[in-house]
Design an enzyme around this catalytic site. Structure first.
Site, PDB file in Angstrom:
ATOM      1  N   GLU A   1      -3.492   5.438 -10.851  1.00 32.36           N
ATOM      2  CA  GLU A   1      -1.915   4.102 -11.135  1.00 32.36           C
ATOM      3  C   GLU A   1      -1.753   4.895 -12.230  1.00 32.36           C
ATOM      4  O   GLU A   1      -2.484   5.117 -13.561  1.00 32.36           O
ATOM      5  CB  GLU A   1      -2.174   3.125 -10.978  1.00 32.36           C
ATOM      6  CG  GLU A   1      -1.307   2.129 -10.899  1.00 32.36           C
ATOM      7  CD  GLU A   1      -1.077   3.073  -9.072  1.00 32.36           C
ATOM      8  OE1 GLU A   1      -0.337   3.848  -8.850  1.00 32.36           O
ATOM      9  OE2 GLU A   1      -1.576   2.106  -8.375  1.00 32.36           O
TER      10      GLU A   1
ATOM     11  N   THR B   1      -0.425   7.416 -13.665  1.00 37.62           N
ATOM     12  CA  THR B   1      -1.428   8.576 -14.075  1.00 37.62           C
ATOM     13  C   THR B   1      -0.144  10.185 -13.299  1.00 37.62           C
ATOM     14  O   THR B   1      -0.345  10.916 -14.003  1.00 37.62           O
ATOM     15  CB  THR B   1      -2.822   9.203 -12.945  1.00 37.62           C
ATOM     16  OG1 THR B   1      -2.221   8.650 -12.034  1.00 37.62           O
ATOM     17  CG2 THR B   1      -3.793   8.580 -14.324  1.00 37.62           C
TER      18      THR B   1
ATOM     19  N   SER C   1      23.576  -1.700   4.479  1.00 33.27           N
ATOM     20  CA  SER C   1      22.760  -2.039   4.580  1.00 33.27           C
ATOM     21  C   SER C   1      22.409  -2.944   5.974  1.00 33.27           C
ATOM     22  O   SER C   1      22.831  -4.058   5.845  1.00 33.27           O
ATOM     23  CB  SER C   1      21.828  -3.042   3.014  1.00 33.27           C
ATOM     24  OG  SER C   1      21.366  -3.869   3.102  1.00 33.27           O
TER      25      SER C   1
ATOM     26  N   GLY D   1      10.188  -4.549  -3.892  1.00 34.47           N
ATOM     27  CA  GLY D   1       9.948  -5.016  -5.614  1.00 34.47           C
ATOM     28  C   GLY D   1       7.936  -5.441  -5.299  1.00 34.47           C
ATOM     29  O   GLY D   1       7.399  -6.392  -6.200  1.00 34.47           O
TER      30      GLY D   1
ATOM     31  N   GLY E   1       5.980  -3.155  -5.048  1.00 34.00           N
ATOM     32  CA  GLY E   1       4.685  -2.023  -5.344  1.00 34.00           C
ATOM     33  C   GLY E   1       4.492  -0.674  -4.560  1.00 34.00           C
ATOM     34  O   GLY E   1       3.362   0.040  -4.926  1.00 34.00           O
TER      35      GLY E   1
ATOM     36  N   SER F   1       6.823   0.974  -3.235  1.00 35.86           N
ATOM     37  CA  SER F   1       8.266   1.764  -2.746  1.00 35.86           C
ATOM     38  C   SER F   1       8.978   2.122  -2.119  1.00 35.86           C
ATOM     39  O   SER F   1       9.296   2.842  -1.578  1.00 35.86           O
ATOM     40  CB  SER F   1       6.978   2.987  -2.284  1.00 35.86           C
ATOM     41  OG  SER F   1       6.540   3.795  -3.391  1.00 35.86           O
ATOM     42  N   SER F   2       9.142   1.073  -2.085  1.00 35.48           N
ATOM     43  CA  SER F   2      10.808   0.636  -1.313  1.00 35.48           C
ATOM     44  C   SER F   2      11.674   1.146  -1.268  1.00 35.48           C
ATOM     45  O   SER F   2      12.400   2.215  -0.977  1.00 35.48           O
ATOM     46  CB  SER F   2      11.025  -1.117  -1.460  1.00 35.48           C
ATOM     47  OG  SER F   2      11.610  -1.325  -2.617  1.00 35.48           O
TER      48      SER F   2
ATOM     49  N   ASP G   1       5.720   8.327  -5.804  1.00 34.73           N
ATOM     50  CA  ASP G   1       6.484   7.433  -4.589  1.00 34.73           C
ATOM     51  C   ASP G   1       6.712   8.207  -3.702  1.00 34.73           C
ATOM     52  O   ASP G   1       6.231   8.650  -2.446  1.00 34.73           O
ATOM     53  CB  ASP G   1       6.754   6.574  -4.815  1.00 34.73           C
ATOM     54  CG  ASP G   1       6.462   5.557  -5.536  1.00 34.73           C
ATOM     55  OD1 ASP G   1       5.043   5.172  -6.214  1.00 34.73           O
ATOM     56  OD2 ASP G   1       7.233   4.402  -6.686  1.00 34.73           O
TER      57      ASP G   1
HETATM   58  C1  GLA Z   1       5.852   3.390  -9.785  1.00 37.52           C
HETATM   59  C2  GLA Z   1       6.246   4.940 -10.306  1.00 37.52           C
HETATM   60  C3  GLA Z   1       5.003   5.848  -9.938  1.00 37.52           C
HETATM   61  C4  GLA Z   1       3.559   6.057 -10.508  1.00 37.52           C
HETATM   62  C5  GLA Z   1       3.468   4.125 -10.300  1.00 37.52           C
HETATM   63  C6  GLA Z   1       2.383   3.818 -10.750  1.00 37.52           C
HETATM   64  O1  GLA Z   1       5.148   3.349  -8.589  1.00 37.52           O
HETATM   65  O2  GLA Z   1       7.518   4.806  -9.402  1.00 37.52           O
HETATM   66  O3  GLA Z   1       5.601   7.495 -10.608  1.00 37.52           O
HETATM   67  O4  GLA Z   1       3.933   6.060 -11.980  1.00 37.52           O
HETATM   68  O5  GLA Z   1       4.158   3.385 -10.422  1.00 37.52           O
HETATM   69  O6  GLA Z   1       1.142   5.079 -10.934  1.00 37.52           O
END
Ligand code: GLA
Length: 380
Positions: A34, A36, A68, A121, A123, A125-126, A171
Protein backbone atom coordinates in the site's frame (compact mmCIF):
# COMPACT_ATOMS: atom_id res chain seq x y z
CA UNK A 1 -25.72 -8.70 -10.03
CA UNK A 2 -25.74 -5.83 -12.48
CA UNK A 3 -28.78 -5.49 -14.71
CA UNK A 4 -27.40 -5.66 -18.25
CA UNK A 5 -30.92 -5.76 -19.73
CA UNK A 6 -31.66 -2.38 -18.11
CA UNK A 7 -28.33 -1.13 -19.42
CA UNK A 8 -29.18 -2.16 -22.99
CA UNK A 9 -32.66 -0.66 -22.69
CA UNK A 10 -31.19 2.63 -21.48
CA UNK A 11 -28.73 2.60 -24.37
CA UNK A 12 -31.68 2.28 -26.69
CA UNK A 13 -33.46 5.21 -25.02
CA UNK A 14 -30.47 7.48 -25.12
CA UNK A 15 -28.75 6.52 -28.36
CA UNK A 16 -31.45 4.77 -30.36
CA UNK A 17 -30.65 1.18 -31.39
CA UNK A 18 -28.57 -1.53 -29.80
CA UNK A 19 -25.11 -0.94 -28.30
CA UNK A 20 -22.21 -2.38 -30.29
CA UNK A 21 -21.19 -4.26 -27.18
CA UNK A 22 -20.80 -4.34 -23.40
CA UNK A 23 -17.37 -3.97 -21.79
CA UNK A 24 -16.36 -4.29 -18.14
CA UNK A 25 -13.61 -3.23 -15.77
CA UNK A 26 -13.36 -4.86 -12.33
CA UNK A 27 -12.72 -3.28 -8.94
CA UNK A 28 -9.82 -4.66 -6.95
CA UNK A 29 -8.50 -5.29 -3.48
CA UNK A 30 -4.86 -4.88 -2.77
CA UNK A 31 -3.62 -7.90 -0.85
CA UNK A 32 -0.51 -6.00 0.19
CA UNK A 33 1.77 -3.20 -1.04
CA UNK A 34 0.00 0.00 0.00
CA UNK A 35 1.29 3.42 -1.07
CA UNK A 36 4.27 1.72 -2.65
CA UNK A 37 3.23 2.16 -6.29
CA UNK A 38 4.16 5.84 -6.58
CA UNK A 39 7.43 5.04 -4.82
CA UNK A 40 8.46 2.73 -7.69
CA UNK A 41 7.81 -0.23 -5.39
CA UNK A 42 5.80 -3.45 -5.38
CA UNK A 43 2.08 -4.23 -5.16
CA UNK A 44 0.03 -7.42 -5.05
CA UNK A 45 -3.65 -6.82 -5.88
CA UNK A 46 -6.37 -9.09 -7.21
CA UNK A 47 -9.44 -8.10 -9.22
CA UNK A 48 -12.98 -8.47 -7.88
CA UNK A 49 -16.19 -9.80 -9.33
CA UNK A 50 -17.64 -6.35 -8.65
CA UNK A 51 -17.31 -4.29 -11.79
CA UNK A 52 -18.22 -1.30 -13.91
CA UNK A 53 -19.94 -2.12 -17.21
CA UNK A 54 -20.42 0.23 -20.16
CA UNK A 55 -22.80 -0.36 -23.04
CA UNK A 56 -21.02 1.42 -25.85
CA UNK A 57 -21.31 2.35 -29.49
CA UNK A 58 -19.87 4.77 -32.02
CA UNK A 59 -21.63 7.94 -33.15
CA UNK A 60 -21.52 9.77 -36.46
CA UNK A 61 -20.83 13.13 -34.86
CA UNK A 62 -18.02 14.13 -32.49
CA UNK A 63 -20.06 13.94 -29.32
CA UNK A 64 -19.37 11.93 -26.25
CA UNK A 65 -22.70 11.04 -24.66
CA UNK A 66 -22.54 9.52 -21.19
CA UNK A 67 -25.22 8.28 -18.89
CA UNK A 68 -25.05 6.75 -15.42
CA UNK A 69 -27.74 4.24 -14.56
CA UNK A 70 -27.17 4.62 -10.83
CA UNK A 71 -27.21 8.43 -10.86
CA UNK A 72 -29.82 8.73 -13.60
CA UNK A 73 -27.75 11.52 -15.09
CA UNK A 74 -26.82 12.30 -18.71
CA UNK A 75 -23.77 14.33 -19.70
CA UNK A 76 -22.85 15.29 -23.23
CA UNK A 77 -19.65 16.91 -24.43
CA UNK A 78 -17.96 17.48 -27.80
CA UNK A 79 -14.66 15.60 -28.06
CA UNK A 80 -12.97 18.86 -29.04
CA UNK A 81 -14.18 20.42 -25.79
CA UNK A 82 -12.67 17.76 -23.51
CA UNK A 83 -10.45 19.49 -20.98
CA UNK A 84 -8.88 18.34 -17.71
CA UNK A 85 -10.54 19.54 -14.54
CA UNK A 86 -14.17 19.25 -15.61
CA UNK A 87 -15.02 17.11 -12.71
CA UNK A 88 -18.31 15.31 -12.02
CA UNK A 89 -18.80 11.54 -12.33
CA UNK A 90 -18.46 11.76 -16.09
CA UNK A 91 -14.78 12.78 -15.81
CA UNK A 92 -13.85 9.10 -15.28
CA UNK A 93 -15.25 8.28 -18.71
CA UNK A 94 -14.50 11.51 -20.57
CA UNK A 95 -10.95 11.50 -19.18
CA UNK A 96 -10.24 8.24 -21.01
CA UNK A 97 -11.30 9.65 -24.38
CA UNK A 98 -9.17 12.71 -23.64
CA UNK A 99 -6.20 10.54 -22.60
CA UNK A 100 -6.47 8.42 -25.75
CA UNK A 101 -6.58 11.50 -27.97
CA UNK A 102 -3.75 13.17 -26.07
CA UNK A 103 -1.68 10.01 -26.60
CA UNK A 104 -2.19 10.26 -30.36
CA UNK A 105 -5.04 7.78 -30.90
CA UNK A 106 -7.91 8.56 -33.23
CA UNK A 107 -11.29 8.16 -31.61
CA UNK A 108 -14.64 9.58 -32.66
CA UNK A 109 -18.02 10.24 -31.09
CA UNK A 110 -19.12 7.59 -28.62
CA UNK A 111 -22.12 6.66 -26.48
CA UNK A 112 -21.25 5.24 -23.07
CA UNK A 113 -23.99 4.04 -20.76
CA UNK A 114 -22.55 3.11 -17.37
CA UNK A 115 -23.54 0.88 -14.50
CA UNK A 116 -21.35 -0.28 -11.62
CA UNK A 117 -21.59 -2.26 -8.41
CA UNK A 118 -18.14 -1.31 -7.13
CA UNK A 119 -18.91 0.72 -4.00
CA UNK A 120 -17.84 4.36 -4.35
CA UNK A 121 -15.08 5.75 -2.17
CA UNK A 122 -14.55 2.40 -0.46
CA UNK A 123 -10.97 1.81 -1.57
CA UNK A 124 -11.98 -0.83 -4.12
CA UNK A 125 -11.03 1.22 -7.21
CA UNK A 126 -14.47 2.23 -8.38
CA UNK A 127 -12.83 4.87 -10.56
CA UNK A 128 -10.25 2.58 -12.19
CA UNK A 129 -13.05 0.06 -12.87
CA UNK A 130 -14.86 2.68 -14.94
CA UNK A 131 -11.72 3.95 -16.65
CA UNK A 132 -10.55 0.48 -17.62
CA UNK A 133 -13.99 -0.55 -18.90
CA UNK A 134 -14.03 2.56 -21.09
CA UNK A 135 -10.50 1.94 -22.38
CA UNK A 136 -11.50 -1.62 -23.33
CA UNK A 137 -14.67 -0.39 -25.05
CA UNK A 138 -13.08 2.43 -27.03
CA UNK A 139 -10.09 0.29 -28.10
CA UNK A 140 -12.47 -2.29 -29.56
CA UNK A 141 -14.85 0.24 -31.11
CA UNK A 142 -12.11 2.20 -32.80
CA UNK A 143 -9.80 -0.70 -33.50
CA UNK A 144 -6.93 0.61 -31.42
CA UNK A 145 -4.30 -1.97 -30.79
CA UNK A 146 -2.94 -1.00 -27.37
CA UNK A 147 -1.10 -3.48 -25.13
CA UNK A 148 -2.66 -4.18 -21.71
CA UNK A 149 -0.02 -2.27 -19.72
CA UNK A 150 -0.37 0.72 -22.04
CA UNK A 151 -4.13 0.56 -21.57
CA UNK A 152 -3.56 0.76 -17.82
CA UNK A 153 -1.31 3.78 -18.37
CA UNK A 154 -3.98 5.52 -20.46
CA UNK A 155 -6.50 4.91 -17.67
CA UNK A 156 -4.04 6.28 -15.12
CA UNK A 157 -3.44 9.37 -17.27
CA UNK A 158 -7.19 9.97 -17.22
CA UNK A 159 -7.21 9.69 -13.41
CA UNK A 160 -4.10 11.85 -12.86
CA UNK A 161 -4.43 14.53 -15.49
CA UNK A 162 -8.16 14.73 -16.20
CA UNK A 163 -9.79 13.84 -12.88
CA UNK A 164 -6.86 15.35 -10.98
CA UNK A 165 -6.12 12.56 -8.48
CA UNK A 166 -2.33 12.04 -8.14
CA UNK A 167 -2.50 8.25 -7.83
CA UNK A 168 -0.02 5.55 -8.89
CA UNK A 169 -0.64 2.71 -11.35
CA UNK A 170 -1.88 0.06 -8.91
CA UNK A 171 -5.60 0.32 -9.56
CA UNK A 172 -5.56 0.60 -13.32
CA UNK A 173 -2.95 -2.16 -13.66
CA UNK A 174 -5.03 -4.45 -11.45
CA UNK A 175 -8.27 -3.70 -13.27
CA UNK A 176 -6.66 -4.31 -16.66
CA UNK A 177 -4.18 -7.14 -16.08
CA UNK A 178 -5.56 -9.42 -13.37
CA UNK A 179 -6.50 -13.05 -14.04
CA UNK A 180 -9.18 -15.21 -12.45
CA UNK A 181 -7.82 -17.10 -9.40
CA UNK A 182 -4.55 -15.16 -9.48
CA UNK A 183 -3.04 -12.14 -7.80
CA UNK A 184 -0.90 -9.73 -9.78
CA UNK A 185 2.57 -9.07 -8.42
CA UNK A 186 3.71 -5.87 -10.07
CA UNK A 187 7.05 -4.12 -9.98
CA UNK A 188 5.91 -0.51 -10.42
CA UNK A 189 9.32 0.57 -11.71
CA UNK A 190 9.99 -1.99 -14.41
CA UNK A 191 6.26 -2.59 -14.91
CA UNK A 192 6.97 -6.28 -14.98
CA UNK A 193 3.94 -8.18 -13.72
CA UNK A 194 3.68 -11.80 -12.62
CA UNK A 195 0.42 -13.66 -12.06
CA UNK A 196 0.65 -15.61 -8.84
CA UNK A 197 -1.96 -18.25 -7.93
CA UNK A 198 -4.15 -17.56 -4.90
CA UNK A 199 -5.92 -20.90 -4.34
CA UNK A 200 -7.64 -19.72 -1.17
CA UNK A 201 -10.59 -22.10 -1.16
CA UNK A 202 -8.35 -25.11 -1.93
CA UNK A 203 -6.35 -24.29 1.17
CA UNK A 204 -9.41 -23.76 3.36
CA UNK A 205 -9.47 -19.97 3.36
CA UNK A 206 -11.66 -17.14 2.20
CA UNK A 207 -11.12 -13.41 1.94
CA UNK A 208 -13.63 -11.20 3.69
CA UNK A 209 -13.89 -7.67 2.31
CA UNK A 210 -15.70 -5.33 4.68
CA UNK A 211 -16.63 -1.77 3.81
CA UNK A 212 -16.53 0.43 6.91
CA UNK A 213 -18.73 2.93 5.07
CA UNK A 214 -16.31 5.69 5.97
CA UNK A 215 -15.85 7.17 2.51
CA UNK A 216 -12.60 8.66 1.26
CA UNK A 217 -11.45 10.63 -1.77
CA UNK A 218 -8.08 10.67 -3.51
CA UNK A 219 -8.62 14.16 -4.83
CA UNK A 220 -8.43 15.37 -1.22
CA UNK A 221 -5.16 16.60 0.20
CA UNK A 222 -4.00 13.73 2.43
CA UNK A 223 -3.10 11.31 -0.37
CA UNK A 224 -1.14 14.03 -2.18
CA UNK A 225 0.55 15.03 1.07
CA UNK A 226 1.82 11.47 1.65
CA UNK A 227 3.09 11.32 -1.88
CA UNK A 228 4.89 14.65 -1.55
CA UNK A 229 6.51 13.61 1.69
CA UNK A 230 7.92 10.50 -0.02
CA UNK A 231 9.27 12.53 -2.92
CA UNK A 232 10.91 15.01 -0.56
CA UNK A 233 12.50 12.20 1.43
CA UNK A 234 13.88 10.60 -1.75
CA UNK A 235 15.32 13.98 -2.80
CA UNK A 236 17.03 14.44 0.58
CA UNK A 237 18.42 10.90 0.36
CA UNK A 238 19.64 11.55 -3.18
CA UNK A 239 17.81 8.57 -4.70
CA UNK A 240 15.26 8.43 -7.52
CA UNK A 241 12.52 6.94 -5.31
CA UNK A 242 12.06 5.30 -1.90
CA UNK A 243 12.23 1.96 -3.68
CA UNK A 244 15.99 2.58 -3.76
CA UNK A 245 16.49 2.64 0.02
CA UNK A 246 18.79 -0.30 0.74
CA UNK A 247 19.54 0.38 4.42
CA UNK A 248 16.53 1.65 6.34
CA UNK A 249 18.41 2.67 9.52
CA UNK A 250 20.96 4.59 7.51
CA UNK A 251 18.20 6.36 5.56
CA UNK A 252 16.32 7.25 8.76
CA UNK A 253 19.51 8.66 10.30
CA UNK A 254 19.81 11.05 7.35
CA UNK A 255 16.32 12.47 7.86
CA UNK A 256 15.67 15.01 10.63
CA UNK A 257 11.94 15.21 10.36
CA UNK A 258 10.20 12.64 12.51
CA UNK A 259 7.06 12.52 10.39
CA UNK A 260 9.12 11.98 7.26
CA UNK A 261 11.01 9.18 9.01
CA UNK A 262 7.73 7.43 9.72
CA UNK A 263 6.56 7.78 6.12
CA UNK A 264 9.82 6.31 4.86
CA UNK A 265 9.67 3.46 7.36
CA UNK A 266 6.22 2.51 6.10
CA UNK A 267 7.14 2.54 2.43
CA UNK A 268 10.41 0.65 2.86
CA UNK A 269 8.96 -1.97 5.21
CA UNK A 270 5.84 -2.36 3.05
CA UNK A 271 8.00 -3.04 0.02
CA UNK A 272 9.83 -5.82 1.92
CA UNK A 273 6.54 -7.29 3.11
CA UNK A 274 5.17 -7.28 -0.42
CA UNK A 275 8.23 -9.05 -1.78
CA UNK A 276 7.94 -11.58 1.02
CA UNK A 277 4.22 -12.06 0.37
CA UNK A 278 4.92 -12.67 -3.30
CA UNK A 279 7.51 -15.30 -2.42
CA UNK A 280 5.12 -17.03 0.01
CA UNK A 281 2.28 -16.96 -2.50
CA UNK A 282 4.58 -18.45 -5.12
CA UNK A 283 5.30 -21.28 -2.71
CA UNK A 284 1.56 -21.71 -2.12
CA UNK A 285 1.89 -20.76 1.56
CA UNK A 286 -1.20 -18.59 1.84
CA UNK A 287 -1.67 -18.97 5.62
CA UNK A 288 1.78 -17.46 6.09
CA UNK A 289 0.56 -14.23 4.51
CA UNK A 290 -1.49 -13.48 7.64
CA UNK A 291 1.30 -11.96 9.81
CA UNK A 292 2.32 -9.78 6.87
CA UNK A 293 -1.24 -8.45 6.57
CA UNK A 294 -1.22 -7.61 10.28
CA UNK A 295 2.17 -5.91 10.08
CA UNK A 296 1.07 -3.94 7.03
CA UNK A 297 -1.95 -2.66 8.91
CA UNK A 298 0.13 -1.63 11.93
CA UNK A 299 2.51 0.21 9.62
CA UNK A 300 -0.33 2.08 7.87
CA UNK A 301 -1.81 2.96 11.26
CA UNK A 302 1.33 4.00 13.14
CA UNK A 303 3.80 5.16 10.49
CA UNK A 304 1.84 6.22 7.43
CA UNK A 305 -1.11 7.38 9.57
CA UNK A 306 -3.77 6.68 6.97
CA UNK A 307 -6.20 4.56 8.97
CA UNK A 308 -9.22 5.88 10.88
CA UNK A 309 -11.07 4.62 13.99
CA UNK A 310 -13.66 2.56 12.11
CA UNK A 311 -10.97 0.83 10.05
CA UNK A 312 -8.84 0.04 13.11
CA UNK A 313 -11.87 -1.26 14.99
CA UNK A 314 -12.81 -3.49 12.04
CA UNK A 315 -9.31 -4.95 11.85
CA UNK A 316 -9.03 -5.52 15.61
CA UNK A 317 -12.46 -7.12 15.79
CA UNK A 318 -11.74 -9.33 12.79
CA UNK A 319 -8.61 -10.62 14.50
CA UNK A 320 -10.35 -11.13 17.83
CA UNK A 321 -13.13 -13.02 16.03
CA UNK A 322 -10.70 -15.48 14.45
CA UNK A 323 -9.35 -13.94 11.23
CA UNK A 324 -5.84 -15.16 10.50
CA UNK A 325 -4.73 -11.70 9.39
CA UNK A 326 -6.38 -8.42 8.48
CA UNK A 327 -5.54 -5.00 7.10
CA UNK A 328 -7.01 -1.94 5.51
CA UNK A 329 -6.86 -2.08 1.73
CA UNK A 330 -6.61 0.83 -0.71
CA UNK A 331 -5.68 4.48 -0.34
CA UNK A 332 -6.87 4.85 3.24
CA UNK A 333 -8.70 7.38 5.45
CA UNK A 334 -11.67 5.03 5.47
CA UNK A 335 -12.85 2.44 3.01
CA UNK A 336 -12.47 -1.33 3.25
CA UNK A 337 -10.56 -3.89 5.22
CA UNK A 338 -9.65 -7.37 4.05
CA UNK A 339 -9.44 -10.32 6.41
CA UNK A 340 -8.00 -13.73 5.61
CA UNK A 341 -10.39 -16.18 7.29
CA UNK A 342 -10.97 -19.91 7.51
CA UNK A 343 -13.57 -21.02 4.98
CA UNK A 344 -17.07 -20.41 6.31
CA UNK A 345 -16.00 -18.04 9.09
CA UNK A 346 -16.02 -14.77 7.13
CA UNK A 347 -19.73 -14.17 7.66
CA UNK A 348 -19.51 -14.66 11.45
CA UNK A 349 -16.47 -12.42 11.64
CA UNK A 350 -18.31 -9.74 9.67
CA UNK A 351 -21.31 -10.03 12.02
CA UNK A 352 -19.02 -9.49 14.98
CA UNK A 353 -17.58 -6.39 13.36
CA UNK A 354 -21.11 -5.13 12.65
CA UNK A 355 -21.97 -5.63 16.35
CA UNK A 356 -18.82 -3.77 17.42
CA UNK A 357 -19.73 -0.93 15.04
CA UNK A 358 -23.26 -0.75 16.43
CA UNK A 359 -21.92 -0.65 19.99
CA UNK A 360 -19.54 2.18 19.07
CA UNK A 361 -22.29 4.13 17.28
CA UNK A 362 -20.76 3.74 13.79
CA UNK A 363 -22.72 3.22 10.57
CA UNK A 364 -23.44 -0.42 9.69
CA UNK A 365 -20.69 -1.92 7.55
CA UNK A 366 -21.30 -3.96 4.38
CA UNK A 367 -19.34 -6.99 3.33
CA UNK A 368 -18.78 -9.79 0.85
CA UNK A 369 -16.42 -12.71 0.29
CA UNK A 370 -14.03 -11.99 -2.56
CA UNK A 371 -12.61 -14.36 -5.13
CA UNK A 372 -9.87 -13.25 -7.54
CA UNK A 373 -11.47 -12.34 -10.88
CA UNK A 374 -10.27 -11.44 -14.36
CA UNK A 375 -9.26 -8.05 -15.83
CA UNK A 376 -11.13 -5.68 -18.11
CA UNK A 377 -12.51 -6.79 -21.45
CA UNK A 378 -15.56 -7.42 -23.54
CA UNK A 379 -18.56 -8.88 -21.75
CA UNK A 380 -20.97 -9.26 -24.62
C1 GLA B 1 -5.07 4.39 -4.28
C2 GLA B 1 -4.30 4.80 -5.51
C3 GLA B 1 -3.22 3.79 -5.85
C4 GLA B 1 -2.36 3.45 -4.64
C5 GLA B 1 -3.25 3.15 -3.42
C6 GLA B 1 -2.44 2.97 -2.16
O1 GLA B 1 -5.81 3.24 -4.54
O2 GLA B 1 -5.15 4.94 -6.61
O3 GLA B 1 -2.43 4.27 -6.90
O4 GLA B 1 -1.44 4.46 -4.36
O5 GLA B 1 -4.20 4.17 -3.20
O6 GLA B 1 -1.70 1.83 -2.24
Amino acid sequence: MLDTAALRAKYNDIAGGEPEGLWFGPGRVNLIGEHTDYNDGFVLPFALEKMAIVAAGRRDDDLLVMYSLELDDRVEIALSALAPGTGDWSAYLAGVLWALRTSGHTVGGTNLILTSDVPLGAGLSSSAAIECAVVAAVCDLYDLSIEPMDRAKIARLAENAYVGAPTGLLDQAASTLCKEDFGLFLDCRTLEGVHVPLPMSEQGFEMLVLDTKTPHSHVDGEYGARRKSCEQAAAILGIPALRDVTDLDDALAKLDDEVMQKRVRHVVSENSRTLEAYELARQGRLADLAPLLDASHASMRDDYEITVDTVDLAVETAKAAGALGARMTGGGFGGCIIALCHTGSGETIAQEIAAAFAAAGHRSPEWFIATPAGGAGRLA
